[in-house]
Write an enzyme that holds these catalytic residues in place. Structure first.
Site, PDB file in Angstrom:
ATOM      1  CD  GLN A  41      -0.833  -0.824   3.410  1.00  0.00           C
ATOM      2  OE1 GLN A  41      -1.986  -0.724   3.074  1.00  0.00           O
ATOM      3  NE2 GLN A  41      -0.112  -1.400   4.953  1.00  0.00           N
ATOM      4  CG  HIS A  72      -6.489   2.998  19.333  1.00  0.00           C
ATOM      5  ND1 HIS A  72      -5.805   3.427  18.490  1.00  0.00           N
ATOM      6  CD2 HIS A  72      -6.138   2.340  17.791  1.00  0.00           C
ATOM      7  CE1 HIS A  72      -4.989   3.690  17.315  1.00  0.00           C
ATOM      8  NE2 HIS A  72      -5.322   2.837  17.112  1.00  0.00           N
ATOM      9  CG  ASP A  96      -2.232   1.846  14.399  1.00  0.00           C
ATOM     10  OD1 ASP A  96      -3.404   2.663  13.973  1.00  0.00           O
ATOM     11  OD2 ASP A  96      -2.455   0.884  15.074  1.00  0.00           O
ATOM     12  CD  GLU A 115       0.496  -4.261   9.932  1.00  0.00           C
ATOM     13  OE1 GLU A 115       0.454  -3.634  10.457  1.00  0.00           O
ATOM     14  OE2 GLU A 115      -0.042  -3.932   7.841  1.00  0.00           O
ATOM     15  N   GLY A 147      -2.914 -11.555   8.039  1.00  0.00           N
ATOM     16  CA  GLY A 147      -3.385 -11.876   8.828  1.00  0.00           C
ATOM     17  C   GLY A 147      -4.539 -14.010   8.777  1.00  0.00           C
ATOM     18  CG  ASP A 164      -6.515  -2.417  13.864  1.00  0.00           C
ATOM     19  OD1 ASP A 164      -5.961  -1.458  14.314  1.00  0.00           O
ATOM     20  OD2 ASP A 164      -7.716  -1.461  13.683  1.00  0.00           O
ATOM     21  CB  SER A 165      -9.368  -4.839   8.519  1.00  0.00           C
ATOM     22  OG  SER A 165     -10.542  -4.508   8.841  1.00  0.00           O
ATOM     23  N   PRO A 171      -5.086  -5.627   0.831  1.00  0.00           N
ATOM     24  CG  PRO A 171      -3.279  -4.783   1.990  1.00  0.00           C
ATOM     25  CD  PRO A 171      -3.424  -4.188   0.401  1.00  0.00           C
TER      26      PRO A 171
END
Ligand code: SAM
Length: 279
Positions: A41, A72, A96, A115, A147, A164-165, A171
């Site tokens: 990306q 979060h 992140d 990740e 994942g 947490d996509s 992807p």
């Protein structure tokens, strides 16, 4: 300077995030901190007067200094306060580090962060202060992998899983499919909980309805809940709480001190849904 150049010049001084072909947000660029295409990306990190550092993937806002806590905290704490004993945690995506930071506030035994893009980790380590610290925590296992591959090949089981996509493009698309949740369910301990970000209730309600259809087939408790994220499309975000044995209101412990958004009253209120989201 001619009009076209003006526009180009203007473009360079700001980033525009389109939510629909005719609407979106713009962020004036005070400083370009990073802009590089990884194998997966386009990764940009800019400095903006209002929101501080902003991480964008393929032009879509992921995390900003100013409002990341809204997202979060609402991803991490509802599951962590209701699970009877959250010790083994899995985070898929989350490069992140925001959810990892929140999960580590509990007496967990270990947390796998899976990740796909090492570049996101590297940029987050460089620019998000929390990241360097939390990766030193010996409870953290960082896995650079897709994942779906990880879930297919691991024999580990987890108490809480966070998906947490990013948006269901590139992807991340596979992380939004029923097959992935069928695989994931096999990796849950009996009282396991899955929490997934399921996008904007304002712009993506059909997509959320489709997901709720297969969530209901797979889990006894499949509940949506909401929370504000000012820099996400529509300013409000939707999450799914999925479990066979643990009810989302069965709170077992206080949240850690020092949170800025989540608290037990917010927890209950977040699950109250507008009519458009009652499927
Ligand atoms: N909070 C953000 C949001 O709601 O849009 C998402 C944060 S996080 C930056 C999303 C992460 O998912 C990215 O770092 C991306 O590289 C990662 N990702 C995308 N597809 C993935 C996959 N198939 N497996 C693992 N990580 C993936």
């Amino acid at each position: 300077m001619d009009k076209k150049k003006d526009a180009r010049q203007d473009q360079k001084s700001e980033i525009r995030e389109y939510h629909t072909p005719s609407s979106g947000f713009f962020f004036k660029i005070k400083k370009n901190l990073h802009s590089k295409k990884s194998n997966y990306q386009n990764i940009e990190l800019i400095e903006n007067e209002t929101f501080g550092k902003i991480l964008l993937l393929d032009g879509l806002v992921q995390t900003t200094d100013r409002d990341e806590f809204c997202y979060h905290e609402m991803m991490a704490h509802p599951a962590c306060v209701v699970h009877p004993s959250p010790v083994d945690i899995l985070i898929i995506g989350g490069g992140d580090g925001g959810i990892l930071r929140e999960a580590l506030k509990y007496a967990i035994r270990n947390v796998h962060l899976v990740e796909i893009d090492a570049e996101v980790i590297a940029v987050s380590k460089q620019y998000f202060p929390w990241m360097k610290e939390i990766l030193k925590d010996n409870r953290v296992t960082l896995v650079i992998n897709d994942g779906v591959n990880f879930v297919k090949n691991t024999s580990l089981k987890f108490d809480v899983v966070f998906i947490d996509s990013s948006e269901p493009v590139g992807p991340s698309a596979v992380l939004h499919e029923k097959l992935f949740y069928e695989l994931l369910k096999k990796r849950l301990q009996p009282e396991g909980i899955i929490v997934a970000q399921v996008a904007s209730p304002f712009f993506h309600s059909e997509f959320i309805e489709q997901k709720m259809t297969f969530f209901r087939e797979l889990f006894r408790f499949s509940s949506l809940y909401l929370g504000p994220v000012p820099t996400y499309p529509g300013g409000c975000w939707c999450y799914a709480f999925l479990s066979d044995l643990v009810h989302p209101f069965d709170i077992k412990r206080d949240p850690p001190p020092g949170l800025r958004y989540y608290n037990p009253d917010i927890h209950k209120a977040a699950f109250a849904l507008p009519n458009d989201l009652i499927f």
